[in-house]
Write a protein that holds these residues in place. Structure first.
Motif, short mmCIF file in Angstrom:
data_model
loop_
_atom_site.label_atom_id
_atom_site.label_comp_id
_atom_site.label_asym_id
_atom_site.label_seq_id
_atom_site.Cartn_x
_atom_site.Cartn_y
_atom_site.Cartn_z
N GLY A 12 1.08 11.40 -14.69
CA GLY A 12 1.20 11.80 -15.95
C GLY A 12 1.02 13.26 -16.12
O GLY A 12 1.18 14.17 -15.32
N ALA A 13 0.33 13.57 -17.28
CA ALA A 13 0.32 14.92 -17.57
C ALA A 13 -0.91 15.98 -16.63
O ALA A 13 -0.86 16.82 -16.29
CB ALA A 13 -0.29 15.10 -19.28
N ARG A 14 -1.85 14.80 -15.83
CA ARG A 14 -2.90 15.41 -15.15
C ARG A 14 -2.40 15.54 -13.76
O ARG A 14 -3.06 16.08 -12.89
CB ARG A 14 -4.00 14.58 -15.30
N GLY A 15 -1.14 14.84 -13.36
CA GLY A 15 -0.97 14.85 -12.02
C GLY A 15 0.56 14.45 -11.62
O GLY A 15 1.34 15.05 -12.44
N HIS A 16 0.60 13.71 -10.67
CA HIS A 16 2.03 13.53 -9.99
C HIS A 16 1.80 12.49 -9.22
O HIS A 16 0.85 12.01 -8.64
CB HIS A 16 2.10 14.74 -9.23
N ALA A 17 2.99 11.52 -9.58
CA ALA A 17 3.23 10.30 -8.58
C ALA A 17 4.62 10.40 -7.86
O ALA A 17 5.62 11.21 -8.65
CB ALA A 17 3.07 9.22 -9.55
N TRP A 18 4.73 9.91 -6.69
CA TRP A 18 6.12 9.89 -5.98
C TRP A 18 6.01 8.57 -5.08
O TRP A 18 5.16 8.30 -4.67
CB TRP A 18 5.90 11.35 -5.12
N ALA A 19 7.25 8.11 -5.18
CA ALA A 19 7.38 6.93 -4.24
C ALA A 19 8.90 6.96 -3.69
O ALA A 19 9.77 7.45 -4.07
CB ALA A 19 7.47 5.77 -5.43
N LEU A 20 8.94 6.44 -2.45
CA LEU A 20 10.27 6.31 -1.82
C LEU A 20 10.38 4.75 -1.39
O LEU A 20 9.37 4.08 -1.04
CB LEU A 20 9.94 7.08 -0.42
N SER A 21 11.53 4.21 -1.75
CA SER A 21 11.80 2.93 -1.38
C SER A 21 13.06 2.89 -0.48
O SER A 21 13.76 3.90 -0.29
CB SER A 21 12.12 2.11 -2.66
N ASP A 22 13.34 1.56 0.21
CA ASP A 22 14.45 1.49 0.88
C ASP A 22 15.61 0.83 0.08
O ASP A 22 15.52 1.20 -1.29
CB ASP A 22 14.17 0.43 2.20
N SER A 23 16.63 0.72 0.87
CA SER A 23 18.10 0.49 0.01
C SER A 23 17.85 -0.81 -0.89
O SER A 23 18.52 -1.13 -1.85
CB SER A 23 19.14 0.35 1.13
N ALA A 24 16.92 -1.76 -0.56
CA ALA A 24 16.72 -3.05 -1.10
C ALA A 24 15.71 -2.65 -2.17
O ALA A 24 15.39 -3.59 -3.09
CB ALA A 24 16.40 -4.18 -0.24
N ILE A 60 4.90 12.67 4.04
CA ILE A 60 4.29 12.83 2.68
C ILE A 60 3.27 13.47 2.68
O ILE A 60 2.83 14.29 1.60
CB ILE A 60 3.89 11.31 2.37
N VAL A 61 2.86 14.13 3.92
CA VAL A 61 1.72 15.07 3.99
C VAL A 61 2.33 16.33 4.07
O VAL A 61 1.50 17.08 3.29
CB VAL A 61 0.93 15.19 5.30
N GLN A 62 3.45 16.58 4.36
CA GLN A 62 4.25 17.84 4.09
C GLN A 62 4.44 17.92 2.76
O GLN A 62 4.70 18.95 2.02
CB GLN A 62 5.45 18.01 5.23
N TYR A 63 4.88 16.90 1.90
CA TYR A 63 5.59 16.88 0.79
C TYR A 63 4.34 17.10 -0.19
O TYR A 63 4.28 17.58 -1.18
CB TYR A 63 6.03 15.53 0.51
N LEU A 64 3.17 16.79 0.33
CA LEU A 64 1.86 17.14 -0.62
C LEU A 64 1.67 18.39 -0.92
O LEU A 64 1.24 18.97 -1.93
CB LEU A 64 0.60 16.48 0.27
N ILE A 199 13.79 12.94 5.55
CA ILE A 199 12.32 12.45 5.62
C ILE A 199 11.89 13.08 7.11
O ILE A 199 10.50 13.06 7.48
CB ILE A 199 11.99 11.07 5.63
N SER A 200 12.75 14.06 7.78
CA SER A 200 12.29 14.57 9.08
C SER A 200 11.71 15.96 8.92
O SER A 200 12.07 16.69 7.95
CB SER A 200 13.67 14.69 9.79
N VAL A 201 10.68 16.19 9.59
CA VAL A 201 9.99 17.55 9.34
C VAL A 201 10.30 18.31 10.74
O VAL A 201 9.82 19.55 10.80
CB VAL A 201 8.44 17.12 9.39
N GLU A 202 11.16 17.91 11.53
CA GLU A 202 11.78 18.81 12.43
C GLU A 202 13.06 18.54 12.80
O GLU A 202 13.45 17.37 13.08
CB GLU A 202 10.83 18.49 13.83
N HIS A 203 13.77 19.81 13.16
CA HIS A 203 15.26 19.59 13.47
C HIS A 203 15.53 20.25 14.84
O HIS A 203 14.72 20.98 15.36
CB HIS A 203 15.89 20.08 12.24
N VAL A 204 16.77 20.32 14.80
CA VAL A 204 17.42 21.02 16.05
C VAL A 204 18.51 21.93 15.68
O VAL A 204 19.37 21.52 14.62
CB VAL A 204 17.73 20.10 17.25
#
Length: 329
Positions: A12-24, A60-64, A199-204
């Motif tokens: 809410g006003a004091r913070g942040h919430a985030w969630a990731l779900s699969d296709s189902a 999620i650590v990078q997203y943090l 969701i990858s943190v490394e690319h080529v």
């Protein structure tokens, strides 16, 4: 993955919430945090068990860092008592230090010298980081100087900090707009990015050029072929090399968006292709247009090389970064 909804209500006003779900609709990862002054407390950082748990934990650590991205330095505490092992590992690799079951790390922002970073850490931490590895590392650098690898290690421990140290090699690397969107998340496209890239943190990146930035270099990405070509993002090189294109494609396929045919076409007549694996990618606060970069280079008595990877002269790299971080008009 069990999620305590009372913790998510802390957002809410004091913070942040985030969630990731699969296709189902099943939960894959979740993060909930609150802010008080320049301190952020993470109450929940979870990932579900499965083949993607390590990737999700790193994400999620990078997203943090992005979730706490207010224009100030921040001290982050992770107090979730039920952290999955994958999140424990990712926090440790991202510079968080553990004491009494709590992970703590400073998150510094902007372009700072090592000296300025040391001052910011002292002002930020109070007693929270007394005796920590990051403060010992800063003290050592202040006394004895450091190698580019040590500077980048300090930068990673205080991410999203960017250290303004001339000894860190900086390379200009061109990238086409469609690849900039997919690999860097910069620009616009009619299509969404692939979930696996999101969701990858490394690319080529592949190139036919022979000059390649070595591991431990900083890359400034130059987007070519646009109405306003410009430097738009930065990354740190994890590895690079020149090998037969089939080997390069097989080894790095999970990291990128290049097709087998695209890698083959990038190869030289000998059948070899250059590859650059990279991470810690962030958009620059302000894109630096090519016209501006050309003027800077001319004033410094050099000329921009834009068709292939090129190590920037230290003075030009410094000026580009200062403009990008809005320290210079």
């Amino acid at each position: 993955m069990r999620v305590d909804l009372s913790l998510l209500m802390l957002a809410g006003a004091r913070g942040h919430a985030w969630a990731l779900s699969d296709s189902a609709g099943g939960p894959l990862a979740g993060l909930a945090l609150t802010r008080a002054g320049n301190e952020v407390t993470v109450h929940l950082a979870r990932v579900s068990q499965g083949p993607l748990q390590d990737v999700l934990a790193r994400y999620i650590v990078q997203y943090l860092g992005a979730a706490t991205a207010i224009d100030e330095h921040t001290l982050v505490r992770v107090i979730d008592p039920h952290l999955p092992p994958a999140v424990h590992d990712s926090l440790a690799s991202a510079g968080f230090e553990q004491a009494a079951g709590i992970y703590v790390a400073p998150r510094l922002r902007g372009l700072l010298s090592a000296t300025d970073a040391a001052h910011a850490l002292c002002e930020l931490s109070g007693n929270a980081l007394d005796g920590s590895k990051v403060l010992r590392r800063v003290d050592q650098i202040s006394r004895d100087g450091a190698s580019p690898t040590e500077f980048l290690a300090l930068e990673a421990a205080c991410a999203p900090l960017t250290l303004a140290e001339p000894s860190i090699p900086v390379w200009s690397v061109p990238i086409r707009p469609q690849y900039a969107w997919e690999l860097l998340g910069v620009g616009e496209s009619l299509f969404t990015r692939k979930d696996s890239l999101g969701i990858s943190v490394e690319h080529v990146y592949y190139t036919g050029a022979t000059a390649l930035p070595p591991a431990g270099s900083r890359v400034l990405w130059y987007v070519s072929g646009e109405n306003t070509p410009a430097y738009v993002a930065q990354s740190v090189v994890a590895a690079s090399g020149r090998v037969p294109w089939k080997e390069a494609f097989r080894s790095n396929r999970r990291l990128g968006i290049y097709t087998r045919d695209e890698v083959r076409k990038a190869a030289s007549p000998s059948g070899k292709v250059g590859y650059i694996t990279f991470g810690r990618t962030r958009p620059l606060p302000r894109a630096v247009a090519l016209d501006r970069a050309n003027v800077m280079a001319s004033d410094l008595g050099t000329k921009m090389m834009l068709r292939s990877p090129w190590q920037l002269p230290a003075a030009l790299a410094t000026e580009l970064m200062e403009v990008a971080f809005e320290l210079k008009q």
